[in-house]
Write a protein that holds these residues in place. Structure first.
Motif, PDB file in Angstrom:
ATOM      1  N   HIS A 462       0.785  -1.108   0.083  1.00  0.00           N
ATOM      2  CA  HIS A 462       0.050   0.078   0.033  1.00  0.00           C
ATOM      3  C   HIS A 462       0.759   1.182  -0.126  1.00  0.00           C
ATOM      4  CE1 HIS A 462      -3.731  -2.104   0.773  1.00  0.00           C
ATOM      5  NE2 HIS A 462      -2.987  -3.016   1.390  1.00  0.00           N
ATOM      6  N   THR A 463       0.198   2.471  -0.467  1.00  0.00           N
ATOM      7  CA  THR A 463       0.673   3.628  -0.474  1.00  0.00           C
ATOM      8  C   THR A 463       0.398   4.195   1.015  1.00  0.00           C
ATOM      9  OG1 THR A 463       0.808   4.008  -2.734  1.00  0.00           O
ATOM     10  CG2 THR A 463       1.021   5.848  -1.429  1.00  0.00           C
ATOM     11  N   VAL A 464       1.385   4.500   1.816  1.00  0.00           N
ATOM     12  CA  VAL A 464       1.233   4.979   2.974  1.00  0.00           C
ATOM     13  C   VAL A 464       1.706   6.435   3.214  1.00  0.00           C
ATOM     14  CG1 VAL A 464       1.467   4.856   5.550  1.00  0.00           C
ATOM     15  CG2 VAL A 464       1.065   2.859   4.251  1.00  0.00           C
ATOM     16  N   THR A 465       0.947   7.517   3.506  1.00  0.00           N
ATOM     17  CA  THR A 465       1.081   8.826   3.536  1.00  0.00           C
ATOM     18  C   THR A 465       1.222   9.205   5.165  1.00  0.00           C
ATOM     19  OG1 THR A 465       0.169   9.130   1.507  1.00  0.00           O
ATOM     20  CG2 THR A 465       0.622  11.262   2.753  1.00  0.00           C
ATOM     21  N   ARG A 466       2.509   9.987   5.322  1.00  0.00           N
ATOM     22  CA  ARG A 466       2.630  10.570   6.746  1.00  0.00           C
ATOM     23  C   ARG A 466       2.026  12.000   6.745  1.00  0.00           C
ATOM     24  NH1 ARG A 466       7.267   8.910  11.194  1.00  0.00           N
ATOM     25  NH2 ARG A 466       5.968   9.731  12.912  1.00  0.00           N
ATOM     26  N   LEU A 467       0.918  12.303   7.377  1.00  0.00           N
ATOM     27  CA  LEU A 467       0.529  13.903   7.261  1.00  0.00           C
ATOM     28  C   LEU A 467       1.100  14.734   8.164  1.00  0.00           C
ATOM     29  CD1 LEU A 467      -3.378  12.834   7.264  1.00  0.00           C
ATOM     30  CD2 LEU A 467      -1.808  13.117   5.340  1.00  0.00           C
ATOM     31  N   PRO A 468       1.710  15.826   7.646  1.00  0.00           N
ATOM     32  CA  PRO A 468       2.364  16.897   8.720  1.00  0.00           C
ATOM     33  C   PRO A 468       1.450  17.486   9.556  1.00  0.00           C
ATOM     34  CG  PRO A 468       1.979  17.599   6.198  1.00  0.00           C
ATOM     35  CD  PRO A 468       1.527  16.066   6.310  1.00  0.00           C
ATOM     36  N   GLY A 469       2.020  17.825  10.696  1.00  0.00           N
ATOM     37  CA  GLY A 469       1.401  18.358  11.614  1.00  0.00           C
ATOM     38  C   GLY A 469       0.327  17.859  12.405  1.00  0.00           C
ATOM     39  N   LEU A 470       0.345  16.474  12.343  1.00  0.00           N
ATOM     40  CA  LEU A 470      -0.894  15.565  13.062  1.00  0.00           C
ATOM     41  C   LEU A 470       0.197  14.500  13.891  1.00  0.00           C
ATOM     42  CD1 LEU A 470      -3.491  14.795  10.509  1.00  0.00           C
ATOM     43  CD2 LEU A 470      -3.390  16.530  12.307  1.00  0.00           C
ATOM     44  N   ALA A 471      -0.353  14.222  15.135  1.00  0.00           N
ATOM     45  CA  ALA A 471       0.432  13.336  15.908  1.00  0.00           C
ATOM     46  C   ALA A 471      -0.687  12.083  16.302  1.00  0.00           C
ATOM     47  CB  ALA A 471       0.759  14.098  17.209  1.00  0.00           C
ATOM     48  N   GLY A 472      -0.108  11.266  16.895  1.00  0.00           N
ATOM     49  CA  GLY A 472      -0.992  10.121  17.266  1.00  0.00           C
ATOM     50  C   GLY A 472      -1.277   9.239  16.332  1.00  0.00           C
ATOM     51  N   PHE A 473      -2.426   8.587  16.172  1.00  0.00           N
ATOM     52  CA  PHE A 473      -2.744   7.663  15.066  1.00  0.00           C
ATOM     53  C   PHE A 473      -3.390   8.412  13.732  1.00  0.00           C
ATOM     54  CE2 PHE A 473      -3.794   4.666  18.614  1.00  0.00           C
ATOM     55  CZ  PHE A 473      -2.706   4.010  18.504  1.00  0.00           C
ATOM     56  N   GLU A 474      -3.703   9.690  14.228  1.00  0.00           N
ATOM     57  CA  GLU A 474      -4.132  10.295  12.953  1.00  0.00           C
ATOM     58  C   GLU A 474      -3.079  10.849  11.951  1.00  0.00           C
ATOM     59  OE1 GLU A 474      -5.150  10.789  15.913  1.00  0.00           O
ATOM     60  OE2 GLU A 474      -7.047  10.194  15.862  1.00  0.00           O
ATOM     61  N   GLN A 475      -1.653  10.501  12.237  1.00  0.00           N
ATOM     62  CA  GLN A 475      -0.693  11.052  11.216  1.00  0.00           C
ATOM     63  C   GLN A 475      -0.531  10.309  10.140  1.00  0.00           C
ATOM     64  OE1 GLN A 475       3.218  10.381  13.203  1.00  0.00           O
ATOM     65  NE2 GLN A 475       2.106   9.339  14.805  1.00  0.00           N
ATOM     66  N   TRP A 476      -1.307   9.046  10.016  1.00  0.00           N
ATOM     67  CA  TRP A 476      -0.944   8.006   9.125  1.00  0.00           C
ATOM     68  C   TRP A 476      -2.352   8.119   8.041  1.00  0.00           C
ATOM     69  CZ3 TRP A 476       0.847   5.955  13.447  1.00  0.00           C
ATOM     70  CH2 TRP A 476       2.430   6.207  13.665  1.00  0.00           C
ATOM     71  N   ARG A 477      -2.007   7.870   6.906  1.00  0.00           N
ATOM     72  CA  ARG A 477      -3.190   7.681   5.885  1.00  0.00           C
ATOM     73  C   ARG A 477      -2.874   6.561   5.205  1.00  0.00           C
ATOM     74  NH1 ARG A 477      -5.040  12.604   2.582  1.00  0.00           N
ATOM     75  NH2 ARG A 477      -3.233  11.818   1.415  1.00  0.00           N
ATOM     76  N   VAL A 478      -3.496   5.383   4.607  1.00  0.00           N
ATOM     77  CA  VAL A 478      -3.360   4.663   3.936  1.00  0.00           C
ATOM     78  C   VAL A 478      -4.051   4.756   2.623  1.00  0.00           C
ATOM     79  CG1 VAL A 478      -3.373   2.126   3.352  1.00  0.00           C
ATOM     80  CG2 VAL A 478      -2.498   2.836   5.447  1.00  0.00           C
TER      81      VAL A 478
END
Length: 586
Positions: A462-478
């Protein structure tokens, strides 16, 4: 196969019949009275195409295409394996298998005998009509009236009187209206039984569409019901294409004549149509066009839209599925590494047909991938596997696991491990214990999530994106994955009919593909290796209905706007050529 055909001619030379010889190289030898048959026998007792002879599986196979069997060595046969010396009786002709050579060449002798060969002198009548005491005129009238009553009046009466019809049909002593049935019902309509009125609403009237819609209400139009092109179909009846009481029994007219009537010159009907003309698959058919999924981001959501690729796959299409996959790695002839050792995979390990064998079922992670790609995050505990799918259940599983671990053995490295056992003195954690448990559980869960998402499991496919400015589990998006399930929605394909071919035969280069963006669908040239036009003899004759349906999904029910199109709109309702529009028809 190669056939040496020796045909007998009238007259004799030195007391022997004369023959002319021809050499044929064909896949199927057709026999009948039609002018296009390879062995033409001008006899009214034969059908246009009466029988075929094929060479397969080391033998010469005869197949009769009509209900009347062929006499093979004076024995009626519908199917037979022919041997040297076998004689086929076909009307006034005799076809003899003279030889089947070692190199596969078949030698046949056709004797076309004249009627006088079989003529026999008529037998003398035992008594004359005068000797029986009957007169010609009254006897003729009586016979004519009897035939009229039994074959017309009585069956006509039973068509109006339902109880009488049932009694006569069950009795079988005198004719009923079943006498008029030109042939048997198709197997799909056997449930109707002998109730002719189920379809034939009026005596001597054609079957109306309303009778078909009674049992088939969800049947779709060929064009959208809001399209002006619908008027072109107003004069057509269901029975124009669905042939009942036919011999041999067939329910769908597979001829392409009705299709070509419009598709030979579509721009004449609608100058703005995006469709291209088609009259014959082998010589005049547009290149294939694929339904390509295109992802579009709408805020936080990803929306998939379907766009048709240019015909001919030019430029080379790419599938944007957000999936990472290499066929070359998984189909390595030396095997691919797995927890249980190297495994040699084939196409069928992942691509599996449905129960009918026609379409391919979706590939599932749990069924096809999990045996090699484990979602276990603790190598020492086989029960620590996260679910496949949305991230929220994944994070919940991680938190539950590490919370349970803290309660059972405490945080590793703590001076006084907190053990929570049933029956203990402490029933509730103190605020300090709760804070420590939450901090440790969160830290361990995030560490495990980072390992799964960014290093070794999810990121492999999968393409996993790490979102800037977020912490915890919300920092990742698949990025969501969507694989095309129907590449050619305008056509239908039967995998079961192609079992004799390997997957690579059609999906060329699949074993060497390194990216999931590669589109491995065959183009029209590959299909033409085996499939030809409706009149080609060296390839499989392919008409329109082999791949296309008239009733296309999403067009609207036949019941919309009227329950009997053919009856409510006569030929005058059909739009004249050049005025109908077929825009919007995919």
């Amino acid at each position: 196969m190669r056939v040496v055909l020796r045909t007998g001619r009238d007259g004799r030379v030195a007391g022997r019949p004369r023959y002319r010889q021809a050499v044929l190289s064909v896949s199927t030898l057709t026999i009948g009275r039609g002018a296009d048959q390879l062995i033409q026998i001008p006899d009214a007792r034969l059908a246009i195409t009466h029988a075929t002879i094929e060479q397969r599986e080391g033998g010469l196979h005869l197949r009769v295409l009509v209900d009347e069997p062929v006499m093979v060595n004076e024995r009626p046969q519908a199917k037979a394996v022919l041997r040297r010396g076998h004689v086929l009786s076909l009307g006034h002709a005799r076809l003899t298998v003279e030889d089947i050579r070692q190199d596969g060449v078949v030698v046949l002798r056709l004797d076309l005998q004249t009627d006088d060969v079989f003529a026999e002198p008529p037998a003398a009548a035992a008594k004359s009509l005068r000797e029986t005491g009957l007169r010609a005129a009254p006897a003729s009238w009586m016979l004519a009236l009897t035939v009229l009553v039994l074959t017309l009046l009585l069956p006509l009466l039973t068509s109006w009187n339902t109880p009488l019809r049932a009694n006569l049909r069950d009795g079988g002593l005198v004719p009923s209206d079943a006498l008029w049935q030109p042939g048997p019902l198709h197997t799909a309509h056997q449930s109707i039984g002998g109730n002719c009125n189920a379809c034939h609403g009026a005596a001597f009237g054609r079957v109306a569409d309303r009778a078909c819609i009674t049992c088939h209400p969800a049947t779709q139009h060929h064009v959208p019901i809001e399209s002006p092109a619908r008027a072109r179909f107003a004069s057509m009846r269901c029975a124009d294409c669905h042939v009942e009481h036919a011999r041999p029994s067939r329910l769908v007219d597979t001829g392409s004549r009705s299709c070509v009537a419009c598709h030979a010159d579509l721009r004449k009907l609608d100058p703005a149509t995006p469709l291209r003309n088609a009259t014959d698959f082998g010589s005049n058919h547009p290149d294939f066009s694929l339904a390509m999924l295109e992802p579009e981001r709408s805020g936080a959501d990803l929306v998939w839209r379907t766009n048709m690729s240019p015909p001919g796959f030019r430029p080379k299409p790419e599938e944007k599925s957000n999936l990472k996959f290499s066929h070359q790695v998984h189909m390595d002839p030396l095997g691919v590494k797995s927890p249980t050792g190297d495994q040699k995979l084939t196409c069928g390990d992942c691509h599996q047909a449905d129960a009918a064998g026609r379409s391919m079922m979706p590939i599932r992670m749990e069924q096809h991938c999990a045996r090699c790609h484990s979602l276990q995050f603790d190598e020492n505990d086989s029960s620590t596997a996260v679910p496949h799918g949305d991230l929220k259940p994944v994070f919940t599983a991680l938190e539950e696991h590490f919370s349970r671990m803290f309660l059972q053995q405490g945080a590793p490295g703590a001076r006084q491990p907190v053990r929570r056992r049933p029956g203990g003195e402490q029933a509730v954690l103190t605020q300090e214990e709760q804070r420590r448990a939450l901090e440790w559980t969160t830290r361990q869960s995030l560490q495990a999530a980072r390992e799964l998402l960014e290093k070794r499991v999810c990121v492999e496919c999968h393409t996993v994106t790490r979102l800037p400015g977020l912490a915890g589990f919300e920092q990742w998006r698949v990025e969501p994955v969507k694989v095309t399930s129907s590449w050619m929605p305008r056509a239908q394909f039967d995998h079961a009919a192609h079992r004799s071919s390997t997957c690579i035969t059609c999906h060329r280069g699949a074993d060497q593909s390194r990216s999931s963006s590669d589109v491995l669908m065959p183009d029209i040239k590959q299909c033409r290796d085996c499939h030809g036009g409706s009149r080609e003899r060296m390839r499989l004759a392919s008409d329109c209905t082999m791949c296309h349906r008239l009733h296309l999904p999403g067009r609207g029910d036949l019941t919309a706007g009227g329950t009997d199109l053919a009856a409510s709109a006569g030929p005058s309702a059909a739009a004249p050529a050049g005025t109908a529009s077929i825009a919007g028809v995919p």
